[in-house]
Design a protein around this motif. Structure first.
Motif, PDB file in Angstrom:
ATOM      1  N   THR A   2       0.918  -1.299  -0.035  1.00  0.00           N
ATOM      2  CA  THR A   2      -0.004  -0.191  -0.133  1.00  0.00           C
ATOM      3  C   THR A   2       0.805   1.158  -0.180  1.00  0.00           C
ATOM      4  O   THR A   2       2.169   1.125   0.458  1.00  0.00           O
ATOM      5  N   GLN A   4       0.728   3.419   1.980  1.00  0.00           N
ATOM      6  CA  GLN A   4       1.183   3.949   3.080  1.00  0.00           C
ATOM      7  C   GLN A   4       2.541   3.069   3.818  1.00  0.00           C
ATOM      8  O   GLN A   4       3.187   3.701   4.739  1.00  0.00           O
ATOM      9  N   GLU A  94       0.000   8.644  -6.964  1.00  0.00           N
ATOM     10  CA  GLU A  94      -1.263   8.050  -6.905  1.00  0.00           C
ATOM     11  C   GLU A  94      -1.326   7.037  -6.072  1.00  0.00           C
ATOM     12  O   GLU A  94      -2.290   7.154  -5.176  1.00  0.00           O
ATOM     13  N   TRP A  95      -0.347   6.181  -5.920  1.00  0.00           N
ATOM     14  CA  TRP A  95      -0.298   5.194  -5.112  1.00  0.00           C
ATOM     15  C   TRP A  95      -0.279   5.788  -3.635  1.00  0.00           C
ATOM     16  O   TRP A  95      -0.949   5.153  -2.521  1.00  0.00           O
ATOM     17  N   ASN A  98      -3.630   7.683  -2.872  1.00  0.00           N
ATOM     18  CA  ASN A  98      -4.962   7.022  -2.494  1.00  0.00           C
ATOM     19  C   ASN A  98      -4.894   5.882  -1.718  1.00  0.00           C
ATOM     20  O   ASN A  98      -5.857   5.254  -1.361  1.00  0.00           O
ATOM     21  N   GLY A  99      -3.611   5.477  -1.254  1.00  0.00           N
ATOM     22  CA  GLY A  99      -3.395   4.227  -0.511  1.00  0.00           C
ATOM     23  C   GLY A  99      -3.848   3.038  -1.004  1.00  0.00           C
ATOM     24  O   GLY A  99      -4.161   1.897  -0.219  1.00  0.00           O
ATOM     25  N   GLU A 100      -4.129   2.894  -2.396  1.00  0.00           N
ATOM     26  CA  GLU A 100      -4.487   1.853  -3.011  1.00  0.00           C
ATOM     27  C   GLU A 100      -3.224   0.777  -3.148  1.00  0.00           C
ATOM     28  O   GLU A 100      -2.040   1.169  -3.207  1.00  0.00           O
ATOM     29  N   ASP A 101      -3.472  -0.502  -3.076  1.00  0.00           N
ATOM     30  CA  ASP A 101      -2.567  -1.498  -3.272  1.00  0.00           C
ATOM     31  C   ASP A 101      -1.748  -1.181  -4.701  1.00  0.00           C
ATOM     32  O   ASP A 101      -2.283  -0.942  -5.708  1.00  0.00           O
ATOM     33  N   THR A 104      -2.472  -3.581  -7.663  1.00  0.00           N
ATOM     34  CA  THR A 104      -3.893  -3.361  -7.965  1.00  0.00           C
ATOM     35  C   THR A 104      -3.993  -2.089  -9.052  1.00  0.00           C
ATOM     36  O   THR A 104      -4.332  -1.988 -10.164  1.00  0.00           O
ATOM     37  N   LEU A 105      -2.923  -1.055  -8.562  1.00  0.00           N
ATOM     38  CA  LEU A 105      -2.867   0.264  -9.422  1.00  0.00           C
ATOM     39  C   LEU A 105      -2.168   0.122 -10.435  1.00  0.00           C
ATOM     40  O   LEU A 105      -2.857   0.492 -11.594  1.00  0.00           O
ATOM     41  N   HIS A 108      -4.523  -1.779 -13.137  1.00  0.00           N
ATOM     42  CA  HIS A 108      -5.558  -1.154 -13.618  1.00  0.00           C
ATOM     43  C   HIS A 108      -5.071  -0.331 -14.754  1.00  0.00           C
ATOM     44  O   HIS A 108      -5.643  -0.031 -15.834  1.00  0.00           O
ATOM     45  N   HIS A 126     -13.021  -1.960 -18.497  1.00  0.00           N
ATOM     46  CA  HIS A 126     -13.543  -2.465 -17.101  1.00  0.00           C
ATOM     47  C   HIS A 126     -13.878  -3.869 -17.232  1.00  0.00           C
ATOM     48  O   HIS A 126     -13.606  -4.755 -16.120  1.00  0.00           O
TER      49      HIS A 126
END
Length: 133
Positions: A2, A4, A94-95, A98-101, A104-105, A108, A126
């Motif tokens: 993440t 974080q 962006e990572w 947004n705290g997105e994995d 996954t980012l 995408h 999608h």
């Protein structure tokens, strides 16, 4: 992984994630990706940003450069190979924001750019992402 965690992956690590995302794309799509070149750069160059009318390089995480498969002709020759450019610094921003994995980012972003290679609509992209997830 993440945002974080705050450890900035290298370009090579981003490329490895992108290649893993490409490897999960199902046939028949995968059959048409062999000649697509994957490039990970720190930032989009000024020419690219200007062409897309993007002022902030943090706003562009990736781009497909080439002609969608449906627009190609067997009579063409001498063209550069199709390319997917990923921009590490924008992806990392962006990572973290947004705290997105990160896996996954990157997945995408890669699926979105592959979608452009095939000339897919956002809805179809999608669906491909869900299928390749």
């Amino acid at each position: 992984m993440t945002g974080q965690d705050r450890t900035a992956p290298t370009a090579a690590a981003i490329e490895e994630l992108a290649r893993a995302a490409l490897a999960r794309i199902p046939a028949p799509f995968a059959d048409h990706l062999g000649d697509v070149v994957l490039i990970v750069e720190e930032w989009a160059d000024d020419e690219t940003l200007d062409a897309l009318e993007i002022e902030d390089p943090y706003d562009l995480t990736g781009i497909y450069a080439g002609r969608p498969i449906g627009e190609k002709s067997s009579m063409e020759s001498g063209a550069l190979p199709d390319r997917i450019h990923l921009y590490r610094r924008a992806i990392l921003d962006e990572w973290v924001a947004n705290g997105e994995d990160l896996v996954t980012l990157v997945h995408h972003i890669v699926i979105h750019e592959v979608g452009h290679h095939f000339g897919l609509s956002d809805e179809a992209m999608h669906a491909l992402e869900d299928f390749a997830g």
